[in-house]
Design a protein around this motif. Structure first.
Motif, short mmCIF file in Angstrom:
data_model
loop_
_atom_site.label_atom_id
_atom_site.label_comp_id
_atom_site.label_asym_id
_atom_site.label_seq_id
_atom_site.Cartn_x
_atom_site.Cartn_y
_atom_site.Cartn_z
N ILE A 1 40.19 31.78 33.40
CA ILE A 1 39.89 33.19 33.66
C ILE A 1 39.72 33.91 32.33
N ASP A 2 38.61 34.60 32.17
CA ASP A 2 38.32 35.28 30.90
C ASP A 2 39.45 36.21 30.47
N LEU A 3 40.06 36.92 31.43
CA LEU A 3 41.11 37.88 31.10
C LEU A 3 42.29 37.24 30.38
N TYR A 4 42.50 35.94 30.62
CA TYR A 4 43.63 35.24 30.03
C TYR A 4 43.27 34.50 28.75
N LYS A 5 42.02 34.53 28.35
CA LYS A 5 41.64 33.82 27.13
C LYS A 5 42.26 34.52 25.91
N PRO A 6 42.62 33.74 24.89
CA PRO A 6 43.35 34.30 23.75
C PRO A 6 42.71 35.54 23.13
N ASP A 7 41.37 35.59 23.11
CA ASP A 7 40.72 36.73 22.47
C ASP A 7 40.79 38.00 23.31
N GLN A 8 41.25 37.91 24.57
CA GLN A 8 41.36 39.08 25.44
C GLN A 8 42.79 39.37 25.88
N LEU A 9 43.61 38.34 25.93
CA LEU A 9 44.92 38.47 26.58
C LEU A 9 45.79 39.55 25.94
N LYS A 10 45.93 39.54 24.61
CA LYS A 10 46.81 40.52 23.96
C LYS A 10 46.37 41.94 24.24
N ALA A 11 45.07 42.19 24.16
CA ALA A 11 44.55 43.54 24.40
C ALA A 11 44.78 43.96 25.85
N ASN A 12 44.61 43.03 26.78
CA ASN A 12 44.81 43.35 28.19
C ASN A 12 46.27 43.68 28.48
N VAL A 13 47.18 42.88 27.93
CA VAL A 13 48.61 43.13 28.14
C VAL A 13 49.01 44.46 27.50
N ALA A 14 48.43 44.78 26.35
CA ALA A 14 48.74 46.05 25.67
C ALA A 14 48.30 47.24 26.52
N LYS A 15 47.18 47.11 27.20
CA LYS A 15 46.74 48.20 28.09
C LYS A 15 47.71 48.38 29.24
N VAL A 16 48.11 47.28 29.85
CA VAL A 16 49.04 47.35 30.98
C VAL A 16 50.38 47.92 30.53
N GLU A 17 50.78 47.62 29.30
CA GLU A 17 52.04 48.14 28.76
C GLU A 17 52.06 49.66 28.79
N GLN A 18 50.90 50.28 28.60
CA GLN A 18 50.83 51.75 28.61
C GLN A 18 51.08 52.34 30.00
N LEU A 19 51.02 51.51 31.03
CA LEU A 19 51.29 52.00 32.38
C LEU A 19 52.78 52.14 32.66
N LYS A 20 53.61 51.44 31.91
CA LYS A 20 55.04 51.39 32.23
C LYS A 20 55.72 52.77 32.18
#
Length: 325
Positions: free
Chosen positions: A245-264
């Motif tokens: 899954i593209d969302l989990y690839k290393p070049d995207q994963l950190k940025a995606n998790v950082a976005k979700v972190e802002q929801l907490k």
């Protein structure tokens, strides 16, 4: 998206009108690929799956969305067992078909009128019902004219076997071809906060044509549940399907998790989980129709249901939209 307000027992509640039909449904439904979908997920338990469906019905989760491909008919069979013990009319039942399985197990796509007619009849048998509220063509094949395929479903609607017609995983051009005669009521395609391509061209067209949009994968393969953090990234063993899954690839994963972190911190304001906040955002979004998160257990289903009590204010709704813009 057309939303209709009803009065029930003195309380006002909002429902979503399905396409151009008279069918209306609560905003939160249930996706059932984890109920009987043994070919998609490991370690599924049939009895637990049936309890999930019963819990959904008991808590006014009206739309139950399944498909032949969820266990090659097994999900439909389990849901059918539960339906036999309940009031069928309390459920807005959606299923999907298009996959033809050969004797050696090979799966091909088939949208021909004869095959779709056969698929609907077989789904009715597995689900122990004499009508489907919604039937989707699950994937487009390469050869069948799409208006011809949908025309076969329209004849089944006229015969009383369907109430609404949908297509799934269709491109914008394929949707236009399928709806040449104005028979398509729903499109079910991938959409979530991290994967928003659908709202660029497809969804605006659907809204113009009064076709409902049902997003699948609302949690983006668990990334939008909040279970991960910048210092707790997921690690998968070789062969895990999430590695593709593209969302989990290393070049995207950190940025995606950082976005979700802002929801907490936003979720904390509402005393909600990140997953509940995400579902509340979808339900407030005027561009999309019913949301169908999956659940492996009754407990997960009940957590999802609690998202209906999260009433996002406009400021927080817009703040979330900006994070994922």
């Amino acid at each position: 998206m057309i939303k209709v307000t009803f009065s029930e027992a003195g309380d006002l509640m909002e429902k979503i009108q399905i396409g151009r039909t008279e069918l209306n449904v609560n905003p939160l439904g249930l996706g059932t690929n984890k109920i009987g979908g043994y070919n998609l997920f490991p370690n599924l338990d049939d009895e637990t799956g049936k309890k999930v469906v019963q819990t959904a019905i008991d808590h006014d989760v009206e739309m139950i969305d399944t498909a032949f491909m969820y266990g090659l008919g097994h999900s439909e069979e389990l849901i059918g067992e539960v339906l036999q013990k309940n009031d069928r009319h309390k459920v807005v039942l959606a299923t999907k078909g298009a996959q033809q399985v050969t004797a050696d197990g090979k799966v091909t796509l088939n949208n021909t009128p004869d095959f779709l007619t056969k698929s609907v009849d077989e789904s009715l048998q597995r689900l122990h019902t004499d009508y489907l509220d919604i039937f989707y063509i699950h994937f487009p094949d390469q050869d069948t004219p799409k208006a011809e395929a949908v025309g076969a479903l329209q004849r089944l609607r006229e015969a009383g076997k369907l109430r609404a017609i949908g297509v799934s995983n269709f491109s914008l051009d394929q949707v236009k071809e399928a709806d040449a005669d104005g028979y398509v009521d729903l499109v079910e395609n991938q959409y979530n906060l991290l994967q928003q391509d659908a709202v660029k061209e497809l969804v605006p067209y659907l809204n113009e044509q009064h076709i409902s949009f049902v997003p699948y994968e609302p949690f983006a393969a668990a990334l939008l549940t909040g279970r991960y953090a910048p210092d707790n990234l997921p690690h998968f063993e070789e062969g895990d399907h999430r590695l593709t899954i593209d969302l989990y690839k290393p070049d995207q994963l950190k940025a995606n998790v950082a976005k979700v972190e802002q929801l907490k911190p936003i979720a904390a304001k509402y005393e909600a989980t990140v997953a509940q906040l995400v579902l509340a955002w979808y339900m407030k979004n005027p561009l999309i129709g019913p949301v169908i998160p999956g659940a492996r257990t009754p407990e997960q289903l009940l957590v999802n249901v609690q998202s209906e009590s999260v009433q996002l204010n406009d400021s927080d709704y817009e703040a979330i939209a900006r994070i994922f813009a």
